[in-house]
Design a protein around this motif. Sequence first.
Motif, PDB file in Angstrom:
ATOM      1  N   PHE A   1      85.676 113.479  78.223  1.00 52.21           N
ATOM      2  CA  PHE A   1      85.962 112.870  79.806  1.00 52.21           C
ATOM      3  C   PHE A   1      87.253 113.381  80.192  1.00 52.21           C
ATOM      4  O   PHE A   1      88.301 112.933  79.612  1.00 52.21           O
ATOM      5  CB  PHE A   1      85.544 111.398  79.796  1.00 52.21           C
ATOM      6  CG  PHE A   1      84.191 111.039  79.509  1.00 52.21           C
ATOM      7  CD1 PHE A   1      83.330 110.883  80.591  1.00 52.21           C
ATOM      8  CD2 PHE A   1      83.834 110.906  78.133  1.00 52.21           C
ATOM      9  CE1 PHE A   1      81.912 110.510  80.105  1.00 52.21           C
ATOM     10  CE2 PHE A   1      82.557 110.239  77.792  1.00 52.21           C
ATOM     11  CZ  PHE A   1      81.613 110.584  78.856  1.00 52.21           C
ATOM     12  N   ALA A   2      87.529 114.111  81.378  1.00 56.39           N
ATOM     13  CA  ALA A   2      89.094 114.331  81.729  1.00 56.39           C
ATOM     14  C   ALA A   2      89.390 113.200  82.828  1.00 56.39           C
ATOM     15  O   ALA A   2      89.691 113.298  83.836  1.00 56.39           O
ATOM     16  CB  ALA A   2      88.914 115.618  82.430  1.00 56.39           C
ATOM     17  N   THR A   3      89.711 112.186  81.876  1.00 61.67           N
ATOM     18  CA  THR A   3      90.039 110.939  82.726  1.00 61.67           C
ATOM     19  C   THR A   3      91.450 111.074  83.333  1.00 61.67           C
ATOM     20  O   THR A   3      91.791 110.576  84.481  1.00 61.67           O
ATOM     21  CB  THR A   3      90.257 109.878  81.734  1.00 61.67           C
ATOM     22  OG1 THR A   3      90.875 109.989  80.762  1.00 61.67           O
ATOM     23  CG2 THR A   3      88.686 109.397  81.421  1.00 61.67           C
ATOM     24  N   GLY A   4      92.553 111.695  82.604  1.00 61.37           N
ATOM     25  CA  GLY A   4      93.911 111.850  83.157  1.00 61.37           C
ATOM     26  C   GLY A   4      93.906 112.449  84.576  1.00 61.37           C
ATOM     27  O   GLY A   4      94.355 112.206  85.571  1.00 61.37           O
ATOM     28  N   ALA A   5      93.120 113.699  84.784  1.00 61.26           N
ATOM     29  CA  ALA A   5      92.999 114.529  85.944  1.00 61.26           C
ATOM     30  C   ALA A   5      92.415 114.023  86.985  1.00 61.26           C
ATOM     31  O   ALA A   5      92.900 113.804  88.336  1.00 61.26           O
ATOM     32  CB  ALA A   5      92.480 115.775  85.489  1.00 61.26           C
ATOM     33  N   TRP A   6      91.287 112.936  86.476  1.00 59.98           N
ATOM     34  CA  TRP A   6      90.634 112.356  87.442  1.00 59.98           C
ATOM     35  C   TRP A   6      91.418 111.331  88.207  1.00 59.98           C
ATOM     36  O   TRP A   6      91.459 110.897  89.144  1.00 59.98           O
ATOM     37  CB  TRP A   6      89.402 111.477  86.853  1.00 59.98           C
ATOM     38  CG  TRP A   6      88.475 111.102  87.664  1.00 59.98           C
ATOM     39  CD1 TRP A   6      87.437 111.394  88.586  1.00 59.98           C
ATOM     40  CD2 TRP A   6      88.393 109.464  87.912  1.00 59.98           C
ATOM     41  NE1 TRP A   6      86.795 110.270  89.361  1.00 59.98           N
ATOM     42  CE2 TRP A   6      87.318 109.445  88.890  1.00 59.98           C
ATOM     43  CE3 TRP A   6      88.985 108.297  87.346  1.00 59.98           C
ATOM     44  CZ2 TRP A   6      87.000 108.092  89.130  1.00 59.98           C
ATOM     45  CZ3 TRP A   6      88.593 107.266  87.688  1.00 59.98           C
ATOM     46  CH2 TRP A   6      87.776 106.810  88.679  1.00 59.98           C
TER      47      TRP A   6
END
Length: 105
Positions: free
Chosen positions: A57-62
């Motif tokens: 899951f690309a949480t940082g970018a989100w």
Amino acid sequence: MTTLSTHVLDAALGVPAAGLAVVLSREGLELERATTDDDGRVAFTTRPPGGECALTFATGAWFAAAGRTAFHPQVDVALAVDPDEEHLHVALLLSPFAYTTYRGS
């Protein structure tokens, strides 16, 4: 063969995590790339093979896209897939500085 879905919730705001990029992979090979819908869900079209797979899951970018800082730039969830099971659901609860994941129904 097993179907796979995920549901991501922003626990800090109490809303679904819409627009979050998620990658299904096996042994470092990308099987499918998807983005959560308005309800924070993805139903993968690729059926994962039995054995170990992962969801990233690309949480940082989100969080960054929303102007929020986050401690975890991504969340990797390793899965043990039993090909005899009909369905596997992975839930992810996010906050900027923590996450929890569990097998849902």
